[in-house]
Design an enzyme around this catalytic site. Structure first.
Site, mmCIF file in Angstrom:
data_model
loop_
_atom_site.group_PDB
_atom_site.id
_atom_site.type_symbol
_atom_site.label_atom_id
_atom_site.label_comp_id
_atom_site.label_asym_id
_atom_site.label_seq_id
_atom_site.Cartn_x
_atom_site.Cartn_y
_atom_site.Cartn_z
ATOM 1 N N THR A 112 0.926 -1.207 0.017
ATOM 2 C CA THR A 112 0.114 -0.085 0.011
ATOM 3 C C THR A 112 0.872 1.058 0.060
ATOM 4 O O THR A 112 2.079 1.237 0.388
ATOM 5 C CB THR A 112 -0.831 0.032 1.197
ATOM 6 N N GLY A 145 -9.943 -4.199 3.014
ATOM 7 C CA GLY A 145 -8.756 -4.387 4.130
ATOM 8 C C GLY A 145 -9.137 -3.159 4.924
ATOM 9 O O GLY A 145 -10.010 -2.353 5.158
ATOM 10 N N THR A 197 0.280 0.249 6.613
ATOM 11 C CA THR A 197 0.551 -0.565 5.530
ATOM 12 C C THR A 197 0.906 -2.062 6.042
ATOM 13 O O THR A 197 1.773 -2.170 7.069
ATOM 14 C CB THR A 197 1.473 -0.271 4.752
ATOM 15 N N GLY A 198 0.163 -3.063 5.869
ATOM 16 C CA GLY A 198 0.438 -4.308 6.328
ATOM 17 C C GLY A 198 -0.803 -5.377 6.026
ATOM 18 O O GLY A 198 -1.855 -4.919 5.394
HETATM 19 N N1 ASP Z 1 -3.248 -3.021 4.117
HETATM 20 C C1 ASP Z 1 -3.445 -3.475 2.935
HETATM 21 C C2 ASP Z 1 -4.464 -4.240 2.985
HETATM 22 O O1 ASP Z 1 -4.830 -5.064 3.674
HETATM 23 C C3 ASP Z 1 -2.237 -4.092 2.129
HETATM 24 C C4 ASP Z 1 -0.774 -3.366 2.323
HETATM 25 O O2 ASP Z 1 -0.713 -2.507 2.980
HETATM 26 O O3 ASP Z 1 -0.226 -3.574 1.608
HETATM 27 O O4 ASP Z 1 -5.463 -4.173 1.988
#
Ligand code: ASP
Length: 348
Positions: free
Chosen positions: A213, A243, A264-265
């Site tokens: 993200t 998400g 992000t995660g």
């Molecule tokens: N947090 C984002 C999600 O779960 C993905 C990401 O951060 O890469 O949609």
């Protein structure tokens, strides 16, 4: 007598001059700053060619400097956040806008949110398929609707009503994300054949399939902070899966009294642990620094339960913290008191 009047007026003039200089100095010292991220995950130096690494760093630098230029000109933190995120959404390197990951069905479904720390106004869009820059639509939802979050068709109808053109879902296509989808599907199939249930199989996917993200947090010269996040979600996600990124309190949060956070995660964990809001609550109610609060949530709360990822945090003093529990996180910062910092791997 005349002498003493003169000396009083002289010292008065000196005092006035001193206070004028002090005001100018104080004005010049007002902090403003921005931090951005382009996702956290299994980002290892060995996987980069020198050219590729250079290109990623250049894009991060462009994004942070674009946001900084807005602040430098006296623009709002909200505007800086949007401008920086637009650069990352428009780049195929990151999992937002162009370059977004694929759903299991081979499409792109995008989520984004933004929050204003001064007013606690917020806007979000979830599961949109035809919006080139979802963060701009999130902002429009905040500013032009009475709602906080719009999803799917409703969000896209709202977009058209406000003059935002709909684009073909294919404009988000990239070959490398398509290959990731194929690899993720193969891995899942293998795991399922070994009689693992879907959830267990999904856990086996490397975090590079789950993260990527983009986001930004900023403090403007007026002393207001803001946060924004934009994403394509997770590779091979079910269609309709939402998400943490568009969920205020999970992936994005901002209030001037505590801090502004973009995450992000692995979104499911970030939702369940209310990550962004929890960090700010620790600052607000426990008097912790953003660094302490961020480290606690990322390392002590998420890590033990398997929640991988990271956050960027800013407060109204211009402090910035960038904790993550993965191998790397694309990140960059710039403030009026520190030059541009760009990093990808741990310990940079
Ligand atoms: N947090 C984002 C999600 O779960 C993905 C990401 O951060 O890469 O949609």
């Amino acid at each position: 007598m005349l002498k003493s009047i003169m000396s009083v007026s002289l010292s008065l003039a000196a005092l006035l001059m001193f206070s004028a200089t002090a005001t100018i100095a104080a004005a010049a010292e007002k902090p403003f700053a921005i931090a951005i991220h382009g996702g956290a995950g299994t980002i290892q130096k060995a996987k980069f060619t020198p050219e590729r690494e250079k290109a990623y760093r250049a894009k991060l630098q462009e994004a942070v400097e674009t946001g900084y230029a807005v602040l430098d000109k006296g623009g709002k933190s909200l505007e800086a956040v949007t401008a920086a995120i637009n650069v990352l959404e428009n780049s195929p390197f990151f999992n937002a806008g162009k370059g977004a990951v694929y759903t299991h069905q081979g499409q792109h479904e995008l989520d984004a949110s933004i929050m204003d720390g001064k007013t606690r106004q917020a806007g979000a869009v979830a599961g949109v398929k035809h919006i080139e820059n979802p963060i701009n639509l999130a902002r429009l939802v905040m500013e032009e609707s009475v709602h906080v979050m719009l999803s799917g068709n409703g969000a896209e109808t709202f977009a058209t009503e406000h003059g935002v053109p709909l684009v073909d879902n294919k404009i988000f296509d990239t070959e490398h994300r398509y290959k990731s989808l194929q690899r993720a599907k193969e891995k899942m199939l293998k795991a399922e054949k070994q009689h693992k249930d879907y959830q267990a199989a999904h856990q086996l996917l490397d975090s590079e399939y789950k993260v990527g993200t983009v986001g930004a947090v900023a403090l403007d010269k007026m002393g207001n902070i803001a946060a924004g996040t934009s994403t394509g979600g997770m590779t091979n996600k079910r269609f309709g899966r939402i998400g943490d990124s568009p969920v205020i309190g999970a992936g994005t949060f901002a209030e001037n009294e505590s801090c502004a956070v973009s995450a992000t995660g692995h979104g499911e964990y970030f939702i369940r642990y209310n990550v962004a809001a929890d960090i700010c609550a620790r600052v607000k109610y426990q008097g912790k620094s953003i660094e302490q609060a961020g480290n606690e949530v990322i390392h002590d709360v998420l890590m033990p339960v398997g929640g991988t990822g990271g956050v960027i945090i800013i407060d109204t003093k211009g402090n910035i913290s960038l904790p993550f529990n993965t191998k790397g996180m694309y990140r960059a910062t710039k403030s009026n008191s520190a030059p541009t910092y760009v990093a990808i791997f741990k310990d940079e």
